[in-house]
Design an enzyme around this catalytic site. Sequence first.
Site, short mmCIF file in Angstrom:
data_model
loop_
_atom_site.label_atom_id
_atom_site.label_comp_id
_atom_site.label_asym_id
_atom_site.label_seq_id
_atom_site.Cartn_x
_atom_site.Cartn_y
_atom_site.Cartn_z
N ASP A 1 -9.25 -11.31 -30.15
CA ASP A 1 -9.38 -9.86 -30.29
C ASP A 1 -10.45 -9.26 -29.40
O ASP A 1 -11.28 -9.96 -28.82
CB ASP A 1 -9.74 -9.52 -31.74
N LYS B 1 -10.86 -16.04 -37.57
CA LYS B 1 -9.48 -15.60 -37.80
C LYS B 1 -8.60 -15.79 -36.56
O LYS B 1 -7.40 -15.80 -36.64
CB LYS B 1 -9.44 -14.10 -38.15
N PHE C 1 -12.46 -12.11 -19.95
CA PHE C 1 -12.33 -11.71 -21.36
C PHE C 1 -10.85 -11.73 -21.74
O PHE C 1 -10.06 -10.95 -21.20
CB PHE C 1 -12.94 -10.33 -21.60
N VAL C 2 -10.50 -12.64 -22.63
CA VAL C 2 -9.09 -12.81 -23.00
C VAL C 2 -8.81 -12.28 -24.40
O VAL C 2 -9.65 -12.39 -25.29
CB VAL C 2 -8.65 -14.29 -22.90
N ASP D 1 -16.17 -21.35 -26.12
CA ASP D 1 -16.80 -20.53 -25.09
C ASP D 1 -18.19 -21.13 -24.82
O ASP D 1 -18.32 -22.09 -24.07
CB ASP D 1 -16.85 -19.10 -25.65
N GLU E 1 -9.39 -24.70 -33.18
CA GLU E 1 -10.04 -23.47 -32.67
C GLU E 1 -9.12 -22.77 -31.68
O GLU E 1 -8.29 -23.41 -31.03
CB GLU E 1 -11.34 -23.84 -31.94
N ASP E 2 -9.30 -21.48 -31.53
CA ASP E 2 -8.55 -20.77 -30.49
C ASP E 2 -9.26 -20.85 -29.15
O ASP E 2 -8.63 -21.01 -28.11
CB ASP E 2 -8.29 -19.30 -30.89
N LYS F 1 -13.38 -22.64 -22.10
CA LYS F 1 -14.07 -21.92 -21.01
C LYS F 1 -15.32 -22.72 -20.65
O LYS F 1 -16.43 -22.37 -21.08
CB LYS F 1 -14.52 -20.56 -21.56
N ARG G 1 -4.95 -8.80 -31.44
CA ARG G 1 -4.72 -10.14 -32.01
C ARG G 1 -3.23 -10.46 -32.10
O ARG G 1 -2.84 -11.61 -32.03
CB ARG G 1 -5.31 -10.22 -33.42
#
Length: 184
Positions: A168, A52, A161-162, A112, A108-109, A140, A174
Amino acid sequence: MQGDRTIEGVLLSAEQIAIRVRELGAQITADYKPLVDWTAPQPNIMAVGILKGVVPFYADLVRAIDLPIAFDFMAVSSYGAATATSGTVRILKDLDKAAEDRHLLVVEDIVDTGLTLSYLKENLLRRNPLSLKIVTLLNKPERRKTSITPDYNGFEIPDVFVVGYGLDCGENYRNLPYIGIIRT
Ligand code: PRP
């Protein structure tokens, strides 16, 4: 503040994100223009959003792409409630449309460890798309556990941690218009 954590700082402002998303859109438009089938009844290029967290980026990016482009989405689960990667990828929602005879642009957002995208890429390539490329807003590379490399990167970020702009922490943050850092 949302949940029990406080934002420690802004990593990327809404303005920085907007500028970069427009640049990515222009780049993708230029690269995909020769691939458009102007005679096809439906667009032969399809933006596949991975739900999401991608929602804000997806919505902004597709509006910055000046070509006919179909929308579709997948939902996968790679993380549990905790912030650590479990390594397990499960398809919760699959594509509605066929991937065959389409150029897939996976959106994708964040990439990682790369486990989610490695799995998805392999899975989607088995469906014989005309081509497959990956665009991510955030990358990342320090945390990578696979050889996956996105074709288009918004920003390379350090191992922090973003949250925000779709990302989220326990479903909080979000809806922030910027990307912030929280302590893990
Ligand atoms: C995030 C992100 C990617 C994945 C990246 O999704 O959207 O899909 O994690 O991590 P990886 O490279 O280590 O595999 P998440 O599972 O947090 O779901 P969400 O988008 O619904 O928040």
